[in-house]
Design a protein around this motif. Structure first.
Motif, short mmCIF file in Angstrom:
data_model
loop_
_atom_site.label_atom_id
_atom_site.label_comp_id
_atom_site.label_asym_id
_atom_site.label_seq_id
_atom_site.Cartn_x
_atom_site.Cartn_y
_atom_site.Cartn_z
N UNK A 16 -0.59 10.37 13.20
CA UNK A 16 0.54 9.51 13.57
C UNK A 16 0.50 9.24 15.08
N UNK A 17 1.26 8.23 15.50
CA UNK A 17 1.43 8.08 16.95
C UNK A 17 2.83 7.62 17.25
N UNK A 18 3.25 7.93 18.47
CA UNK A 18 4.56 7.52 18.93
C UNK A 18 4.39 7.15 20.41
N UNK A 19 5.17 6.19 20.86
CA UNK A 19 5.10 5.82 22.29
C UNK A 19 6.46 6.09 22.91
N UNK A 20 6.47 6.79 24.02
CA UNK A 20 7.72 7.19 24.67
C UNK A 20 7.63 6.85 26.16
N UNK A 21 8.77 6.92 26.83
CA UNK A 21 8.75 6.72 28.29
C UNK A 21 9.16 8.00 29.02
N UNK A 22 9.43 9.05 28.25
CA UNK A 22 9.87 10.30 28.85
C UNK A 22 8.78 11.36 28.66
N UNK A 23 8.18 11.78 29.77
CA UNK A 23 7.03 12.69 29.69
C UNK A 23 7.38 14.04 29.09
N UNK A 24 8.65 14.39 29.05
CA UNK A 24 8.99 15.72 28.49
C UNK A 24 8.60 15.79 27.00
N UNK A 60 -6.75 2.89 22.98
CA UNK A 60 -7.94 3.20 22.19
C UNK A 60 -8.10 4.70 21.95
N UNK A 61 -7.75 5.48 22.97
CA UNK A 61 -7.87 6.94 22.84
C UNK A 61 -6.83 7.43 21.83
N UNK A 62 -5.62 6.87 21.89
CA UNK A 62 -4.58 7.22 20.91
C UNK A 62 -5.07 6.89 19.50
N UNK A 63 -5.66 5.72 19.34
CA UNK A 63 -6.22 5.30 18.06
C UNK A 63 -7.24 6.34 17.56
N UNK A 64 -8.16 6.71 18.46
CA UNK A 64 -9.25 7.61 18.05
C UNK A 64 -8.71 8.96 17.57
N UNK A 65 -7.72 9.50 18.27
CA UNK A 65 -7.16 10.79 17.86
C UNK A 65 -6.29 10.64 16.60
N UNK A 66 -5.55 9.52 16.49
CA UNK A 66 -4.66 9.35 15.33
C UNK A 66 -5.46 9.25 14.03
N UNK A 67 -6.59 8.54 14.05
CA UNK A 67 -7.28 8.37 12.77
C UNK A 67 -7.85 9.68 12.23
N UNK A 68 -8.15 10.63 13.14
CA UNK A 68 -8.70 11.89 12.62
C UNK A 68 -7.62 12.93 12.36
N UNK A 69 -6.35 12.56 12.53
CA UNK A 69 -5.30 13.46 12.05
C UNK A 69 -4.36 14.03 13.09
N UNK A 70 -4.52 13.67 14.35
CA UNK A 70 -3.61 14.22 15.36
C UNK A 70 -2.27 13.49 15.34
N UNK A 71 -1.24 14.20 15.79
CA UNK A 71 0.04 13.56 16.09
C UNK A 71 -0.01 13.21 17.57
N UNK A 72 -0.10 11.92 17.85
CA UNK A 72 -0.35 11.48 19.23
C UNK A 72 0.95 10.99 19.87
N UNK A 73 1.22 11.49 21.06
CA UNK A 73 2.37 11.02 21.83
C UNK A 73 1.84 10.27 23.04
N UNK A 74 2.16 8.99 23.12
CA UNK A 74 1.70 8.16 24.24
C UNK A 74 2.87 8.01 25.22
N UNK A 75 2.61 8.27 26.49
CA UNK A 75 3.66 8.11 27.50
C UNK A 75 3.38 6.84 28.30
N UNK A 76 4.38 5.96 28.34
CA UNK A 76 4.24 4.73 29.13
C UNK A 76 5.30 4.72 30.23
N UNK A 77 5.13 3.77 31.18
CA UNK A 77 5.97 3.82 32.38
C UNK A 77 7.37 3.24 32.17
#
Ligand SMILES: NC(=O)c1ccc[n+]([C@@H]2O[C@H](COP(=O)([O-])OP(=O)(O)OC[C@H]3O[C@@H](n4cnc5c(N)ncnc54)[C@H](O)[C@@H]3O)[C@@H](O)[C@H]2O)c1
Length: 297
Positions: free
Chosen positions: A87-95, A41-58
């Motif tokens: 935009x958003x992207x989901x990654x597993x590498x925190x770097x 939800x937080x990724x959604x909120x930032x993406x709609x207002x224009x941020x490039x969001x990087x989500x890190x998953x385990x």
């Protein structure tokens, strides 16, 4: 999803602690650590207002689930006419968090896990401001994990994030004052309203919400009125959209019992869980999710 412009930056004093942040606008690059119910939800909120969001998953499976969750949530917004400017992207590498000027952690509510994640964020994005979405842990206790505790602030979003207007900005003892101001600006940039709360048990929202709910349960135990009438005292009398007992059913009686026990430990016996709450949880009557709580669902 379209890429687009970030809301106009307001040229204002930018505190040294957060070099890339712009008050009253969201940062251009935002990290979200943990893409579950809240992180998605937080990724959604930032993406709609224009941020490039990087989500890190385990791991890959959790990353796929997070991607589907965020895609579905954005698609729902688009269907209602919302424009997704970022935009958003989901990654597993925190770097991949390198270059983010804000990283919000939203991993499960486990202090050691959160501390570990905060250290990983600092290693990947040493200049980033860091926000924790914790609902009950102390920001001060989490800040101990950081080489520079002044970079940590609480951003307590509400569920579901896309449609909830409130965000608590939680101020730790060592949170940089400039960061608090910037965080208030981020919340405004998301089109939400910030309330500013000192780091204290239950912040403002849980403490007040639980206090009313526990009193409602004690009234039920004393036979003052039935659940529906107690709830109506608040919905019709005080214009609360949902009464305290129905809210407890929706949140989960087990969840509320945990919070009440935490607040009792921290703030004293006025938060002691009433018998009826303990009995219902012991009987597996956890509210809406089990079909039975203070109401039958
Ligand atoms: N659910 C709510 O109503 C609510 C409301 C406000 C705040 N919060 C807080 O938000 C936080 C997250 O809660 P949630 O309900 O979204 O939980 P959740 O279980 O839905 O999501 C947690 C996510 O973190 C991921 N994760 C776990 N370990 C990880 C790791 N090491 N690295 C990367 N990702 C990892 C999981 O795969 C999962 O997707 C908690 O601190 C919670 O207290 C929850």
């Amino acid at each position: 999803m379209t890429s687009g412009s970030i809301p106009n930056a307001v040229p204002n004093a930018v505190p040294n602690a957060v070099p890339n942040a712009v008050p009253n606008a969201v940062p251009k690059a935002v990290g979200v650590y943990g893409g579950g119910r809240m992180g998605g939800g937080i990724a959604h909120a930032f993406a709609i207002v224009g941020a490039a969001v990087t989500v890190v998953e385990s791991d890959d499976a959790s990353a796929t689930a997070a991607r589907e969750r965020i895609d579905a949530s954005l698609a729902k917004a688009v269907a209602k006419g919302v424009r997704v400017a970022g935009t958003f992207d989901v990654v597993t590498d925190a770097t991949a968090l390198v270059g983010c000027s804000l990283v919000v952690e939203a991993v499960p509510e486990l202090v050691d896990l959160k501390r570990d994640v905060l250290r990983r964020i600092t290693a990947a994005a040493p200049d980033a401001a860091i926000a924790s979405n914790t609902s009950s842990l102390s920001i001060d206790a989490l800040a101990d994990a950081l080489p520079d505790p002044s970079r940590l602030v609480g951003l307590h979003f509400f569920n579901p994030v896309p449609v909830s207007d409130l965000v608590e900005v939680v101020v730790g003892r060592r949170t940089a004052p400039g960061l608090v101001e910037v965080a208030q600006g981020w919340v405004a940039g998301l089109g939400k309203t910030a309330i500013t709360v000192q780091d204290s048990p239950g912040f403002a929202s849980s403490r007040l919400g639980v206090a009313i709910a526990l009193e409602a349960m004690r009234m039920l135990e004393e036979g003052v009125a039935d659940a529906a009438d107690i709830d109506m005292a608040m919905t019709l009398g005080y214009r609360h959209p949902v009464g305290p007992l129905r809210t407890t059913d929706i949140v989960g009686l087990d969840v509320r019992l945990n919070i009440a026990e935490h607040l009792e430990r921290e703030l004293g016996p006025r938060f002691a869980p009433p018998r009826v709450l303990r009995d219902k949880v012991a009987a597996g009557e956890l509210g809406r999710k089990t079909g039975q709580g203070f109401y039958t669902w």
